[in-house]
Write a protein that holds these residues in place. Sequence first.
Motif, PDB file in Angstrom:
ATOM      1  N   HIS A 140      -6.917   3.277  -5.659  1.00  0.00           N
ATOM      2  CA  HIS A 140      -5.862   3.970  -4.922  1.00  0.00           C
ATOM      3  C   HIS A 140      -6.334   4.473  -3.568  1.00  0.00           C
ATOM      4  CE1 HIS A 140      -2.266   4.626  -7.662  1.00  0.00           C
ATOM      5  NE2 HIS A 140      -3.017   3.724  -8.268  1.00  0.00           N
ATOM      6  N   ILE A 141      -7.622   4.398  -3.334  1.00  0.00           N
ATOM      7  CA  ILE A 141      -8.200   4.704  -2.025  1.00  0.00           C
ATOM      8  C   ILE A 141      -9.327   3.702  -1.797  1.00  0.00           C
ATOM      9  CG2 ILE A 141      -7.679   7.183  -2.212  1.00  0.00           C
ATOM     10  CD1 ILE A 141     -10.763   7.548  -2.656  1.00  0.00           C
ATOM     11  N   ASP A 142      -9.875   3.672  -0.587  1.00  0.00           N
ATOM     12  CA  ASP A 142     -11.096   2.910  -0.365  1.00  0.00           C
ATOM     13  C   ASP A 142     -12.231   3.582  -1.146  1.00  0.00           C
ATOM     14  OD1 ASP A 142      -9.664   1.285   1.319  1.00  0.00           O
ATOM     15  OD2 ASP A 142     -10.494   2.138   3.169  1.00  0.00           O
ATOM     16  N   ASP A 150       0.439   4.549  -2.406  1.00  0.00           N
ATOM     17  CA  ASP A 150       0.468   5.939  -1.934  1.00  0.00           C
ATOM     18  C   ASP A 150       1.558   6.745  -2.647  1.00  0.00           C
ATOM     19  OD1 ASP A 150      -1.605   5.428  -0.194  1.00  0.00           O
ATOM     20  OD2 ASP A 150      -0.310   5.113   1.551  1.00  0.00           O
ATOM     21  N   LEU A 180       0.818  -1.214   0.000  1.00  0.00           N
ATOM     22  CA  LEU A 180       0.000   0.000   0.000  1.00  0.00           C
ATOM     23  C   LEU A 180       0.851   1.262   0.000  1.00  0.00           C
ATOM     24  CD1 LEU A 180      -2.909  -0.988   2.426  1.00  0.00           C
ATOM     25  CD2 LEU A 180      -2.707  -1.331  -0.046  1.00  0.00           C
ATOM     26  N   SER A 191       0.310   7.467  -6.051  1.00  0.00           N
ATOM     27  CA  SER A 191      -0.731   8.500  -5.966  1.00  0.00           C
ATOM     28  C   SER A 191      -0.117   9.883  -5.868  1.00  0.00           C
ATOM     29  CB  SER A 191      -1.643   8.245  -4.769  1.00  0.00           C
ATOM     30  OG  SER A 191      -2.386   7.056  -4.915  1.00  0.00           O
ATOM     31  N   GLU A 243     -11.501  -1.683  -1.790  1.00  0.00           N
ATOM     32  CA  GLU A 243     -10.551  -1.161  -0.820  1.00  0.00           C
ATOM     33  C   GLU A 243      -9.230  -0.855  -1.528  1.00  0.00           C
ATOM     34  OE1 GLU A 243     -11.366  -3.348   3.302  1.00  0.00           O
ATOM     35  OE2 GLU A 243     -11.152  -4.770   1.635  1.00  0.00           O
ATOM     36  N   LYS A 244      -8.442   0.024  -0.921  1.00  0.00           N
ATOM     37  CA  LYS A 244      -7.150   0.354  -1.515  1.00  0.00           C
ATOM     38  C   LYS A 244      -6.360  -0.928  -1.787  1.00  0.00           C
ATOM     39  CE  LYS A 244      -4.659   3.652   0.406  1.00  0.00           C
ATOM     40  NZ  LYS A 244      -3.680   4.314   1.313  1.00  0.00           N
TER      41      LYS A 244
END
Length: 372
Positions: free
Chosen positions: A202-204, A79, A75, A82, A247-248
Amino acid sequence: MNNQMAFLDHIDLEDFKASVERTTRAEEYPGAVRIDRNIPIYDGDTVDDSLIPEWTRLFETGPGVLVIKRAIRDLDAIDAASAVFQQIIEDEKAAGIAASDHFAKAGANDRIWNSHQKLCLRAPEVFLRYMTNPVIDTLYRSWLGPGYQMAAQVNQVRPSGKSQSPHRDYHLGFMTDAQLRQYPEPVHRHSHLFLMQGGVAHIDVPVDAGPTKLLPFSQVYPQGYAAAALPEFRDYFEQNYVQLPLEKGDCVFFSPALFHAAGENRTSDVVRMVNLLQASSPMVRAMESLDRAAMSRAVFPYLKGMDEEMLRLAIAATAEGYPFPTNLDSDPAIGGLAPESQQGLLLRAVREDWSAAQLDQELDAQLERRKA
């Protein structure tokens, strides 16, 4: 009336319903951890090559869509990617670049075309952490075989961002009705077999944030490219689509012939970022042009010391995997049936411990040999 016109003039909503109003049976997809609203859900921790026959069948004659939970487990890499994507968005806005969407109103989102190459050239270490993924590699090989070509486009949808229109995707999905009617029936039935769509959360992404709206089994309807623009088919889609929260690190993959559309972001505070993955067989024309030689140069310093599996994944995500088209006068097949591919050259450079200067020289020479 020619046969082609007869094929496309026989577009019937009841036939379409018969194609899509089916149930995904758990016993047909034993590798899935569950079935959610007709979509098989897989666990990234258990993905291996034993799933390839199951997935091949799933995309061809089954629901045409699956979700892999925890497909990307790093993850921090998501990030980091992102952050790079956000900077690219800001830089392109400052430069007056306003990327539009194929199927949504301009200004409803932030789009990065060719995010695959842009991430690689701007942050090769992040690119390698993010894209050297055995789960995604297994998925692509299940449908496209080896030598697949990766591309990607970031879509960031802000609160109040509206839905896309339901559609099918590239190739025929990007044509007008008049254009697609020039192609014979086998193209309508089979052209989607050489492409695979996907997305990395890339995010929830709760349902209210607008994850992709999907209509399982709709890829099997042979006249679907022409039908997708018809009001009665769009109405049926809007009444029957499925949305699943992500979810991410989760990935969704689906046939480009599946009826789908990005959803409306109905939240007040979720900025939905998804990196839309588009892979193609090396045997067809991809949608985007990528400078894979530049990408190979960018990642080369980071490839040395990788174990063999990670090296294979890194090269698959970066370099051109197919030796054709080329100029067979100047780039002949020597000792085999085809010239060396760019992936083969990059792998040889790592194994023979070339310098960056030698790689530059050999890539330039290979590109020159391929020119007409």
